[in-house]
Design an enzyme around this catalytic site. Structure first.
Site, PDB file in Angstrom:
ATOM      1  N   GLU A   1       4.178   5.825  -6.919  1.00  0.00           N
ATOM      2  CA  GLU A   1       4.157   5.267  -5.553  1.00  0.00           C
ATOM      3  C   GLU A   1       2.930   4.222  -5.580  1.00  0.00           C
ATOM      4  OE1 GLU A   1       4.066   8.289  -2.611  1.00  0.00           O
ATOM      5  OE2 GLU A   1       2.716   6.951  -1.287  1.00  0.00           O
TER       6      GLU A   1
ATOM      7  N   GLU B   1      -2.327   1.435   4.054  1.00  0.00           N
ATOM      8  CA  GLU B   1      -1.928   2.521   5.265  1.00  0.00           C
ATOM      9  C   GLU B   1      -3.193   2.422   6.140  1.00  0.00           C
ATOM     10  OE1 GLU B   1      -0.128   6.492   3.619  1.00  0.00           O
ATOM     11  OE2 GLU B   1      -1.763   5.568   2.174  1.00  0.00           O
TER      12      GLU B   1
END
Length: 279
Positions: A156, A161
């Protein structure tokens, strides 16, 4: 998006390995791009995007989150001005949407993926977006590997974010077999204003045995295999697809409150893949 916050093991941009990234050269063309032109309330094209749904019974989408993902235009659609808008909204009264975290999900949102449709092998992914900010929110621009292995062996890359009450911090993190959840490897950078105030180009340059994160062309962290914990299991030499979502609540941002904007929207101007991959 990591199953729990990538805080422990996170490296600040100023303390990371020297970063190096090159923007696409003049004249270079993306092998795939999404520009989101079209009438308002139009759903993003299905040939490139899939809207996942539900609140994953086994794990509340991995972070004990409160949103139920839908494929409704209210949660993800074009705005008629060249943007894709992904919106988290309070669930309609009486909707009784099943939720892992509690009996019913109190929010709806969208999680869009290019899985099985578009992927980057090596090169650069750029996403120009405004990210929502506020208590209990966790919008994310991220990638997952196409190797068919269960997470975290899947690999990932969190391109960006923005968590809860840190509206000016953009986090970039990688997760793999022995460095995941709070032990994810990454960095962060501070924006001049809240991420919801202006568009920024969030990017990852994914090259053989090197990944560099940047915002508006300014690199802030580079990861190489030598920086990983033993046995240095680098899992990023593979096709990886893109995901866009706005999560609500959960282990990292905590619960929303009366100050949380509703709707809370990620506005995406464009997505571009340069290099090699498939579309």
């Amino acid at each position: 998006m990591a199953l729990v916050p990538a805080l422990v093991g996170l490296l600040s941009g100023c303390g990371s390995a020297p970063a190096h990234t090159e923007p696409p050269a003049a004249g270079d063309l993306p092998f795939w791009q999404a520009e989101f032109d079209g009438p308002a309330a139009t759903r993003p094209p299905e040939e490139s995007w899939t809207a996942e749904s539900g609140n994953r019974e086994a794990e509340g989408w991995g972070n004990n989150e409160l949103q139920y993902y839908t494929d409704d235009a209210a949660n993800s659609a074009l705005d008629g001005e060249g943007h894709l808008v992904i919106s988290a909204r309070p669930a309609p009264a009486g909707s009784e949407l099943p939720c892992f975290t509690q009996e019913f999900c109190t929010w709806t949102s969208a999680r869009l993926t290019t899985g099985g449709k578009v992927a980057l092998t090596h090169g650069r992914v750029e996403v120009r977006a405004k990210m929502p900010t506020g208590t209990g929110l966790l919008p994310a621009i991220w990638m997952l590997g196409d190797n068919g292995v269960e997470w975290p062996g899947q690999g990932e890359i969190d391109i960006c974010e923005v968590v809860g009450g840190e509206p000016r911090t953009a986090y970039g993190t990688a997760h793999g077999p022995t460095y995941f959840n709070e032990n994810g490897m990454g960095g962060s950078t501070t924006l001049a204003a809240d991420a919801s105030e202006a568009f920024h180009t969030y990017a990852v340059d994914k090259q053989p045995r090197r990944i560099t994160w940047s915002v508006d062309g300014e690199p802030y962290f580079t990861l190489t295999p030598s920086m990983l914990p033993s046995p240095h299991d680098w899992v990023f030499e593979q096709d990886m697809h893109l995901l866009l979502d706005v999560a609500v609540g959960g282990d990292w941002p905590g619960p929303p409150d009366a100050s949380t904007p509703a709707p809370a929207s990620m506005t995406v101007d464009h997505v571009r893949f340069y290099g090699t991959g498939h579309a």
